[in-house]
Design an enzyme around this catalytic site. Structure first.
Site, PDB file in Angstrom:
ATOM      1  N   GLU A 121       0.866  -1.175   0.000  1.00 10.19           N
ATOM      2  CA  GLU A 121       0.000   0.000   0.000  1.00 10.19           C
ATOM      3  C   GLU A 121       0.905   1.228   0.000  1.00 10.19           C
ATOM      4  O   GLU A 121       1.785   1.334   0.856  1.00 10.19           O
ATOM      5  CB  GLU A 121      -0.882  -0.007   1.257  1.00 10.19           C
ATOM      6  CG  GLU A 121      -1.816   1.183   1.292  1.00 10.19           C
ATOM      7  CD  GLU A 121      -2.743   1.197   2.505  1.00 10.19           C
ATOM      8  OE1 GLU A 121      -2.718   0.248   3.307  1.00 10.19           O
ATOM      9  OE2 GLU A 121      -3.482   2.193   2.630  1.00 10.19           O
ATOM     10  N   LYS A 139       4.717   0.623   9.366  1.00  5.44           N
ATOM     11  CA  LYS A 139       4.777   1.867   8.601  1.00  5.44           C
ATOM     12  C   LYS A 139       4.226   3.036   9.409  1.00  5.44           C
ATOM     13  O   LYS A 139       4.728   4.146   9.322  1.00  5.44           O
ATOM     14  CB  LYS A 139       3.977   1.711   7.304  1.00  5.44           C
ATOM     15  CG  LYS A 139       4.838   1.262   6.145  1.00  5.44           C
ATOM     16  CD  LYS A 139       4.062   1.281   4.850  1.00  5.44           C
ATOM     17  CE  LYS A 139       3.151   0.107   4.759  1.00  5.44           C
ATOM     18  NZ  LYS A 139       2.467  -0.033   3.477  1.00  5.44           N
ATOM     19  N   ARG A 174       5.780 -12.973   9.482  1.00  6.50           N
ATOM     20  CA  ARG A 174       6.426 -11.679   9.255  1.00  6.50           C
ATOM     21  C   ARG A 174       7.872 -11.711   9.720  1.00  6.50           C
ATOM     22  O   ARG A 174       8.222 -12.467  10.611  1.00  6.50           O
ATOM     23  CB  ARG A 174       5.724 -10.590  10.071  1.00  6.50           C
ATOM     24  CG  ARG A 174       4.327 -10.297   9.668  1.00  6.50           C
ATOM     25  CD  ARG A 174       3.705  -9.285  10.630  1.00  6.50           C
ATOM     26  NE  ARG A 174       4.078  -7.923  10.269  1.00  6.50           N
ATOM     27  CZ  ARG A 174       3.378  -7.178   9.403  1.00  6.50           C
ATOM     28  NH1 ARG A 174       2.308  -7.658   8.824  1.00  6.50           N
ATOM     29  NH2 ARG A 174       3.764  -5.954   9.116  1.00  6.50           N
TER      30      ARG A 174
HETATM   31  P1  ATP Z   1       2.657  -2.132   7.927  1.00  9.34           P
HETATM   32  O1  ATP Z   1       1.995  -2.888   9.032  1.00  9.34           O
HETATM   33  O2  ATP Z   1       4.077  -1.777   8.196  1.00  9.34           O
HETATM   34  O3  ATP Z   1       1.841  -0.974   7.425  1.00  9.34           O
HETATM   35  P2  ATP Z   1       1.583  -3.670   5.840  1.00  9.34           P
HETATM   36  O4  ATP Z   1       1.505  -5.138   5.913  1.00  9.34           O
HETATM   37  O5  ATP Z   1       0.318  -2.921   6.028  1.00  9.34           O
HETATM   38  O6  ATP Z   1       2.746  -3.178   6.765  1.00  9.34           O
HETATM   39  P3  ATP Z   1       1.726  -3.451   3.029  1.00  9.34           P
HETATM   40  O7  ATP Z   1       2.172  -2.299   2.221  1.00  9.34           O
HETATM   41  O8  ATP Z   1       0.297  -3.816   2.996  1.00  9.34           O
HETATM   42  O9  ATP Z   1       2.206  -3.181   4.510  1.00  9.34           O
HETATM   43  O10 ATP Z   1       2.637  -4.710   2.740  1.00  9.34           O
HETATM   44  C1  ATP Z   1       2.891  -5.227   1.452  1.00  9.34           C
HETATM   45  C2  ATP Z   1       3.293  -6.663   1.592  1.00  9.34           C
HETATM   46  O11 ATP Z   1       4.418  -6.797   2.445  1.00  9.34           O
HETATM   47  C3  ATP Z   1       2.185  -7.501   2.200  1.00  9.34           C
HETATM   48  O12 ATP Z   1       2.071  -8.693   1.444  1.00  9.34           O
HETATM   49  C4  ATP Z   1       2.653  -7.769   3.583  1.00  9.34           C
HETATM   50  O13 ATP Z   1       2.180  -9.016   4.027  1.00  9.34           O
HETATM   51  C5  ATP Z   1       4.174  -7.757   3.443  1.00  9.34           C
HETATM   52  N1  ATP Z   1       4.824  -7.369   4.689  1.00  9.34           N
HETATM   53  C6  ATP Z   1       4.618  -6.251   5.410  1.00  9.34           C
HETATM   54  N2  ATP Z   1       5.348  -6.258   6.540  1.00  9.34           N
HETATM   55  C7  ATP Z   1       6.046  -7.423   6.533  1.00  9.34           C
HETATM   56  C8  ATP Z   1       6.981  -8.033   7.427  1.00  9.34           C
HETATM   57  N3  ATP Z   1       7.351  -7.445   8.580  1.00  9.34           N
HETATM   58  N4  ATP Z   1       7.501  -9.234   7.087  1.00  9.34           N
HETATM   59  C9  ATP Z   1       7.149  -9.825   5.947  1.00  9.34           C
HETATM   60  N5  ATP Z   1       6.279  -9.318   5.062  1.00  9.34           N
HETATM   61  C10 ATP Z   1       5.720  -8.128   5.348  1.00  9.34           C
HETATM   62 MG    MG Z   2      -1.360  -3.522   4.719  1.00  6.00          MG
END
Ligand code: ATP
Ligand code: MG
Length: 586
Positions: A46, A299, A289
């Site tokens: 995102e 984020k 994760r």
């Molecule tokens: P945040 O919680 O930091 O906002 P998010 O999961 O909302 O992270 P996205 O931009 O939706 O962030 O993530 C894109 C992809 O990266 C998704 O498939 C998510 O599962 C993966 N991802 C995000 N954080 C991690 C992590 N700590 N380890 C592995 N994969 C991750």
């Molecule tokens: Mg997300």
């Protein structure tokens, strides 16, 4: 560091590197039994912030698996939340993925598919699978029930298909106020899985979208848009993190009930507009994760650090955003090595930051040329060399790799040495310079300390010594042993530099843990950034931005991407040569 040299260089050779985690096992089996002609994955961030080290795991898996099995991976920006998302982040994400060494098949946006989602919603209504609800957000929450209590049917659940179609078309036309109506899937209010209790599909939000402008007063929910985007792109394996495990039944419900492959009327217009689409039924697979100690991988919290001015921006070298790590000097190879080492599982854990640093050291040890720099300077005058003496010495650039070649290092009668390489009152076992003691000046010969010069406040301002001319290279005494060797920079030729000494941003392993009553921001390490004025040998000052070196005995450093200039060098410390935290923690 150019992007090319980062690209596609596996940390181990492809012959020996063959990870066999459970996801690759599934992919291999699917290919063997002919379930798919090719593997197709996507990385779906995102664009509401820059990518962090956690995302690197998802990127390496999504792009890495596609590459290993000869398939492809799309970069899809999940931009279903207008207002929170910013084109600046989109550019940043593209940049970071490429920096890690990956290239996408197609760059897509969830918003490219808004018309498909809309048509699919009409289909769900026609099939009796969706209805327009007038409950308020608060009522919706209340009707949803809890983990222990089933939900209740909304009084609007049994509206006719005609009425639902009419209301939804009018939602789309912008007739209703924000939040006044919701399109919901009609699934099962009694389900033990709350995600299946008639989840929302569309909500009304009259917000301008960065791609579609004001074309849409309604926006699809993540669970709906995400799985249909996967299906539309023909993704075979939709990899995501464990928190989506409970969403998988809903993912499959939408994919099955919309059934894109058998309903070209929903997406034919995309093909006609030139989009490559070959809809398929994707399979969601979850993995754990990546969490790192001494780090934040959210984020929202990273944004808070930036917005509250606790760091100098998203690319502050203390941040574990990919841009921060890049500016700090971390290598794509080191990051990929970490991900390979950790493997893939469904076990949630926190990885010791030291493991990450070791991966980066390992990569830099092999890839970084050596240079000399002094970061806490003390002058050493070699009194038995003539005034004005200078010469040029030849140094090898890498002790283990001749292909790095050699360089010229100027030497003269006065050199800078590290202040802590001299001790007036040496502790036991101190093998560097001390009164009447001898030490080897790297590449020069053996120097004996004869005299100390002190300032008015009693501090040592200069050390005077003599060079044993018989100990110089090529002379009979060159092999004579002394215990210590220290590095130096010629005072006459050295180039003054700003050296930014970075360290871990948090001084506790789990800053997120607020059970001690402290907020996570209370654990910011005030020592994580120190700027000192040091001296570089001329060949280090000449570095291109992002050039990485090992400064002998000090650590790995990188010429700052933005601020470094040959006549005003700026270097960032990436990591020390050895772990300095294990001792403190242990
Ligand atoms: P945040 O919680 O930091 O906002 P998010 O999961 O909302 O992270 P996205 O931009 O939706 O962030 O993530 C894109 C992809 O990266 C998704 O498939 C998510 O599962 C993966 N991802 C995000 N954080 C991690 C992590 N700590 N380890 C592995 N994969 C991750
Ligand atoms: Mg997300």
């Amino acid at each position: 560091m150019s992007i090319e040299s980062a690209a596609a260089k596996p940390a181990e050779s492809p012959e020996t590197y063959a990870p066999r985690d459970f996801i690759r096992q599934i992919v291999r089996e699917d290919l063997t039994r002919g379930k798919h002609a090719a593997i197709r994955t996507r990385f779906p961030p995102e664009p509401n912030g820059y990518l962090h080290i956690g995302h690197a795991k998802a990127i390496c898996l999504d792009f890495g698996i596609a590459r290993e099995f000869g398939g492809w991976c799309n970069l899809r920006l999940d931009d279903t939340n207008p207002g929170k998302e910013d084109p600046e982040f989109v550019e940043g994400i593209k940049d970071d993925v490429r920096w890690l060494g990956y290239e996408w098949h197609d760059l897509r946006h969830a918003s490219d598919y808004f018309e498909v989602f809309y048509r699919a919603a009409l289909k769900l209504i026609e099939d009796g699978h969706a209805y327009v609800d007038d409950l308020t957000a608060e009522q919706l929450r209340e009707y949803r029930g809890t983990l222990t209590e089933p939900g209740r049917h909304s009084p609007f659940r049994d509206r006719s298909v005609e009425e639902n179609l009419d209301l939804f078309r009018r939602m789309r036309a912008g007739e209703f106020a924000d939040g006044s109506k919701t399109l919901r899937a009609r699934i099962d209010m009694g389900s033990g899985n709350i995600n299946l209790r008639d989840p929302a599909i569309y909500r009304i939000r009259k917000v301008t979208h960065q791609n579609t402008g004001d074309a849409w007063p309604i926006y699809p929910m993540y669970d709906y848009a995400h799985c249909l985007s996967d299906a539309l792109e023909g993704i075979t394996h939709s990899l995501c993190t464990l928190e989506f495990e409970d969403h998988r039944p809903l993912y499959d419900w939408f994919v099955d009930n919309v059934d894109l492959p058998n309903h070209p009327e929903l997406w034919q217009h995309m093909r006609e507009a030139g989009f490559r689409t070959e809809p398929a039924k994707p399979r969601q697979i979850e993995f754990s994760r990546l969490n790192l100690s001494y780090s934040i991988t959210s984020k929202r919290k990273l944004a808070q650090l930036v917005n509250e001015g606790l760091v100098d921006g998203w690319d502050d070298p203390r941040m574990n955003t990919l841009r921060g790590l890049r500016r700090r000097g971390f290598t794509p190879g080191g990051i990929r090595l970490l991900i390979e080492r950790l493997g893939v599982s469904k076990q949630n854990s926190v990885i010791d930051y030291a493991i990450f640093e070791n991966c980066v050291r390992e990569d830099l040890d092999a890839s970084a040329a050596r240079r000399m720099a002094v970061i806490d300077p003390l002058k050493l005058v070699i009194t038995n060399l003539p005034e004005g003496h200078e010469e040029t010495l030849s140094f090898s650039n890498h002790p283990k790799d001749e292909s790095f070649g050699t360089r010229q290092v100027p030497f003269s009668r006065e050199v800078w040495i590290e202040r802590d390489d001299f001790a007036e009152v040496p502790p036991k076992g101190f093998h560097r310079l001390k009164p009447d003691g001898e030490v080897r000046l790297r590449g020069v010969g053996i120097v004996k300390c004869e005299h100390i010069v002190k300032g008015a406040d009693g501090s040592v301002t200069e050390v005077h010594g003599t060079l044993d001319l018989e100990s110089r290279s090529g002379m009979p005494g060159a092999e004579r042993k002394v215990k210590g060797t220290i590095h130096w920079v010629s005072a006459k030729h050295g180039v003054a530099a700003d050296i930014r000494l970075y360290d871990r941003l948090f001084n506790v392993a789990t800053p997120d843990d607020e059970s001690d009553g402290k907020r996570w921001t209370d654990h910011i390490n005030p020592e994580a950034k120190r700027i000192v004025r040091g001296w570089l040998e001329p060949a280090a000052a000449q570095a291109a931005p992002e050039q990485r070196y090992q400064f002998e005995r000090l650590g790995y450093f990188v010429a700052d991407r933005l601020d470094h200039r040959a006549d005003a060098p700026v270097f960032n410390r990436t990591v020390t040569l050895r772990d300095t935290w294990a001792r403190q923690a242990g």
